[in-house]
Design a protein around this motif. Structure first.
Motif: not given
Length: 63
Positions: A5-12, A19-30, A32-36
């Motif tokens: 499927p045509d899925v586009r992947f983004l870096t952290v 999302m206008r958050v820090s990279k650390m917040t993105v890592y936390r979401l990942v 925690a399982g809140e962001l696949p």
């Protein structure tokens, strides 16, 4: 061969900017399982659709 499927992947960093958050917040979401995310070597890639869905979700724990 199965068609991917045509899925586009983004870096952290890209996810953090969108999302206008820090990279650390993105890592936390990942973690925690809140962001696949998919792990490529030592870095993570997040499907663009997952970011869109996360931004549309209401924020429950404010304060």
């Amino acid at each position: 061969m199965a068609e991917l499927p045509d899925v586009r992947f983004l870096t952290v960093a890209e996810v953090a900017a969108i999302m206008r958050v820090s990279k650390m917040t993105v890592y936390r979401l990942v973690h925690a399982g809140e962001l696949p995310a998919v792990r490529f070597g030592r870095s993570y890639r997040v499907p663009e659709t997952a970011v869109t869905e996360a931004l549309q979700r209401p924020i429950a724990d404010v304060g």
